[in-house]
Design a protein around this motif. Structure first.
Motif, mmCIF file in Angstrom:
data_model
loop_
_atom_site.group_PDB
_atom_site.id
_atom_site.type_symbol
_atom_site.label_atom_id
_atom_site.label_comp_id
_atom_site.label_asym_id
_atom_site.label_seq_id
_atom_site.Cartn_x
_atom_site.Cartn_y
_atom_site.Cartn_z
ATOM 1 N N ALA A 119 0.818 -1.212 0.000
ATOM 2 C CA ALA A 119 0.000 0.000 0.000
ATOM 3 C C ALA A 119 0.854 1.266 0.000
ATOM 4 N N ALA A 120 1.937 1.259 0.769
ATOM 5 C CA ALA A 120 2.795 2.455 0.820
ATOM 6 C C ALA A 120 3.418 2.746 -0.536
ATOM 7 N N THR A 121 3.786 1.697 -1.269
ATOM 8 C CA THR A 121 4.327 1.887 -2.617
ATOM 9 C C THR A 121 3.269 2.478 -3.538
ATOM 10 N N MET A 122 2.042 1.975 -3.455
ATOM 11 C CA MET A 122 0.961 2.504 -4.286
ATOM 12 C C MET A 122 0.756 3.984 -4.029
ATOM 13 N N ALA A 123 0.621 4.354 -2.755
ATOM 14 C CA ALA A 123 0.387 5.755 -2.411
ATOM 15 C C ALA A 123 1.595 6.622 -2.746
ATOM 16 N N GLY A 124 2.793 6.109 -2.496
ATOM 17 C CA GLY A 124 3.999 6.879 -2.769
ATOM 18 C C GLY A 124 4.182 7.171 -4.246
ATOM 19 N N CYS A 125 3.933 6.193 -5.091
ATOM 20 C CA CYS A 125 4.047 6.408 -6.545
ATOM 21 C C CYS A 125 3.007 7.417 -7.027
ATOM 22 N N ALA A 126 1.796 7.342 -6.486
ATOM 23 C CA ALA A 126 0.765 8.309 -6.865
ATOM 24 C C ALA A 126 1.138 9.709 -6.403
ATOM 25 N N ASP A 127 1.693 9.824 -5.211
ATOM 26 C CA ASP A 127 2.118 11.128 -4.691
ATOM 27 C C ASP A 127 3.230 11.729 -5.552
ATOM 28 N N ALA A 128 4.155 10.879 -5.994
ATOM 29 C CA ALA A 128 5.233 11.362 -6.865
ATOM 30 C C ALA A 128 4.671 11.889 -8.179
ATOM 31 N N LEU A 129 3.668 11.205 -8.741
ATOM 32 C CA LEU A 129 3.049 11.693 -9.962
ATOM 33 C C LEU A 129 2.358 13.033 -9.732
ATOM 34 N N ALA A 130 1.600 13.129 -8.638
ATOM 35 C CA ALA A 130 0.901 14.380 -8.345
ATOM 36 C C ALA A 130 1.878 15.546 -8.215
ATOM 37 N N GLY A 131 3.081 15.258 -7.731
ATOM 38 C CA GLY A 131 4.085 16.302 -7.595
ATOM 39 C C GLY A 131 4.575 16.865 -8.916
ATOM 40 N N THR A 132 4.356 16.142 -9.998
ATOM 41 C CA THR A 132 4.761 16.627 -11.325
ATOM 42 C C THR A 132 3.639 17.370 -12.036
ATOM 43 N N TRP A 133 2.424 17.315 -11.505
ATOM 44 C CA TRP A 133 1.275 17.964 -12.133
ATOM 45 C C TRP A 133 1.165 19.413 -11.684
ATOM 46 N N ARG A 134 0.584 20.250 -12.534
ATOM 47 C CA ARG A 134 0.376 21.655 -12.235
ATOM 48 C C ARG A 134 -1.038 22.050 -12.632
ATOM 49 N N GLU A 135 -1.641 22.932 -11.841
ATOM 50 C CA GLU A 135 -2.994 23.381 -12.141
ATOM 51 C C GLU A 135 -3.046 24.013 -13.529
ATOM 52 N N GLY A 136 -4.061 23.661 -14.281
ATOM 53 C CA GLY A 136 -4.225 24.157 -15.632
ATOM 54 C C GLY A 136 -3.542 23.316 -16.691
ATOM 55 N N GLN A 137 -2.720 22.363 -16.265
ATOM 56 C CA GLN A 137 -2.015 21.500 -17.212
ATOM 57 C C GLN A 137 -3.003 20.573 -17.914
ATOM 58 N N ARG A 138 -2.762 20.310 -19.189
ATOM 59 C CA ARG A 138 -3.580 19.395 -19.968
ATOM 60 C C ARG A 138 -2.862 18.057 -20.043
ATOM 61 N N ILE A 139 -3.540 16.968 -19.669
ATOM 62 C CA ILE A 139 -2.900 15.657 -19.633
ATOM 63 C C ILE A 139 -3.712 14.636 -20.417
ATOM 64 N N ASP A 140 -3.034 13.590 -20.838
ATOM 65 C CA ASP A 140 -3.674 12.394 -21.380
ATOM 66 C C ASP A 140 -3.883 11.453 -20.200
ATOM 67 N N VAL A 141 -5.122 11.330 -19.744
ATOM 68 C CA VAL A 141 -5.409 10.610 -18.503
ATOM 69 C C VAL A 141 -4.974 9.153 -18.597
ATOM 70 N N HIS A 142 -5.303 8.500 -19.704
ATOM 71 C CA HIS A 142 -4.957 7.081 -19.822
ATOM 72 C C HIS A 142 -3.446 6.889 -19.817
ATOM 73 N N ARG A 143 -2.733 7.756 -20.492
ATOM 74 C CA ARG A 143 -1.274 7.641 -20.503
ATOM 75 C C ARG A 143 -0.704 7.852 -19.105
ATOM 76 N N GLU A 144 -1.231 8.837 -18.386
ATOM 77 C CA GLU A 144 -0.739 9.100 -17.030
ATOM 78 C C GLU A 144 -1.050 7.943 -16.088
ATOM 79 N N MET A 145 -2.258 7.406 -16.180
ATOM 80 C CA MET A 145 -2.637 6.294 -15.303
ATOM 81 C C MET A 145 -1.861 5.030 -15.668
ATOM 82 N N ALA A 146 -1.633 4.810 -16.956
ATOM 83 C CA ALA A 146 -0.858 3.644 -17.369
ATOM 84 C C ALA A 146 0.578 3.743 -16.871
ATOM 85 N N GLY A 147 1.160 4.934 -16.977
ATOM 86 C CA GLY A 147 2.520 5.109 -16.468
ATOM 87 C C GLY A 147 2.608 4.909 -14.971
ATOM 88 N N LEU A 148 1.596 5.405 -14.250
ATOM 89 C CA LEU A 148 1.590 5.265 -12.795
ATOM 90 C C LEU A 148 1.438 3.803 -12.386
#
Length: 453
Positions: A119-148
């Motif tokens: 569980a800690a790995t799951m949450a930690g990897c998601a937190d690391a991804l969130a740290g790269t996101w910025r408000e207003g940024q446009r993302i490909d959701v499937h690509r981001e979720m697949a990478g995560l």
């Protein structure tokens, strides 16, 4: 409303083409095809797929009985050349005593106690991804979720030995997924293994990459184990597993089970999360309730394993996404000599199908079935869901071993990212491509916005 045929009544179904049967309609859109059988002919429908005899059952009790009878009066269906290329003889493909042995070896690695440790790995990897996101940024959701989910799968399955190999593994898996879907829905599914087609050549090339990458990772683990290193990843657990005769999994078996777990831990969860974000984007009230629950329960901290039980609405969002877009969208088994369903005999060698996609969208079990309504899973919901009407991971003895892992991962990732961002995909909605799992048929684009509090 569909019609239910009483036991003993002659089943009916659509007319088919000579030789091909109903293959053209099935290949064109298998999801719509199964719904048309249910709505047009009832709960027990005869149809043909090439030379094979087939029946689609659409009552929950029949689906539950079928799932429970696989490996007894029914046998698993041969899944075809493409599936064998990808999964080898892994636990999903194996049958009989071979399946029982492999299930006993693999199951301990994904029990709740082991999932807790990831569980800690799951949450930690998601937190690391969130740290790269910025408000207003446009993302490909499937690509981001697949990478995560790929990073989570690599860390939980392989530890650090696959670091730097995520790219080739992901590209090969994507190629294999495309070719598997194309093979399953076309006439090539009836061709013998020795027939080479362009799609099969692409499939072989993708599998060769996976074989090479898996061989490297397994060798690294074996060397570390021989040196006395202690690891807590899934592959290490598989290396240490022994059957009743004290025998370990062979190198080929390790490869097959690793790929099977990778598909279960990466492909199914990434698509489930993609659909969940798209559904939430079009449901402001559900999104607001999610934000409120996350703020109340987590208060800005990262979720832990025990928070899975403390986040009922988040779980219901995932459960409703799995209802609308089940990872396992069809299940089939072949009748043995004494097979029956609902007290009705089934002729030997008949292939019996049930479809989570069709069952999950049946208005008898789910009022307003096309609507995204997580509240239908409230404990006091006015329309209780019948047993076996929701089965996104299959059921019975051959239910998906990684279901708990996938559910916990989806909830924790949704909780981590949902605290910090709303993924606004606007009015556009991706359609569905039915491959190994239900994939979006085009990119799911979204703008990152801060949650409204």
């Amino acid at each position: 409303m569909t019609a239910t045929l009483p036991p003993g009544t002659r089943s009916v179904g659509p007319r088919g083409w000579p030789v091909l049967g109903n293959l053209p309609a099935f290949a064109r859109d298998p999801l719509a095809f199964f719904e048309s059988l249910r709505d047009g002919y009832g709960d027990w429908v005869s149809w043909s797929l090439g030379p094979t005899r087939n029946v689609l059952v659409s009552l929950p009790e029949h689906a539950g009985e079928l799932l429970g009878a696989v490996e007894s009066t029914f046998r698993p269906t041969e899944l075809g050349w493409a599936v064998h290329q990808l999964l080898g003889e892994g636990v999903v493909v194996a049958t009989g005593d071979d399946w029982r042995r492999k299930r006993a070896l693999v199951q301990p690695a994904v029990r709740p106690r082991q999932v807790r440790g990831y569980a800690a790995t799951m949450a930690g990897c998601a937190d690391a991804l969130a740290g790269t996101w910025r408000e207003g940024q446009r993302i490909d959701v499937h690509r981001e979720m697949a990478g995560l989910t790929q990073r989570i799968a690599v860390h939980t399955l392989f530890g650090s030995d696959a670091a730097g190999r995520e790219g080739p593994i992901a590209a090969a898996m994507a190629a294999a997924q495309r070719e598997l879907g194309a093979e399953f829905r076309g006439v090539t599914m009836f061709l013998p293994p020795w027939v080479r087609t362009p799609g099969r050549r692409r499939m072989r090339a993708a599998v060769a990459v996976l074989d090479r990458e898996m061989a490297h990772v397994i060798a690294e683990h074996e060397a570390a184990s021989a040196g006395g290193a202690e690891r807590d990843d899934l592959l290490s657990r598989l290396l240490a597993a022994r059957d009743e005769q004290g025998l370990p999994l062979s190198r080929k078996e390790l490869r097959d089970e690793s790929i099977t777990l990778y598909v279960g831990g990466h492909e199914t969860t990434s698509t489930t999360l993609t659909w969940a974000w798209q559904l939430l984007s079009g449901a402001p009230a559900a999104r607001a309730r999610l934000t409120a629950e996350l703020d109340t329960v987590l208060g800005g901290r990262l979720p832990a394993y025990d928070d899975y039980a403390r986040l009922p609405w988040t779980r219901q969002v995932v459960k409703e996404a799995l209802r609308l877009y089940p990872p396992i969208w069809l299940i089939t088994a072949v009748a043995g000599a004494d097979a029956s369903l609902g007290g009705r005999p089934v002729a030997p060698d008949t292939r019996v199908w049930t479809s989570p996609w069709s069952m999950h969208r049946d208005p008898r079990w789910f009022p307003d079935p096309e609507a995204f309504r997580p509240e239908r899973w409230d404990e006091d919901a006015p329309h209780p869901v019948p047993e076996h009407a929701w089965f996104p991971f299959g059921g019975g003895p051959r239910a998906c071993l990684g279901a708990r892992f996938a559910l916990v991962e989806a909830v924790l990732v949704l909780a981590v990212l949902g605290q910090r961002f709303h993924l606004d995909s606007g009015a556009g909605r991706a359609g569905v491509f039915p491959g190994l799992t239900l994939q979006p048929d085009r990119p799911v684009l979204a703008t990152l916005r801060r949650p409204v509090r």
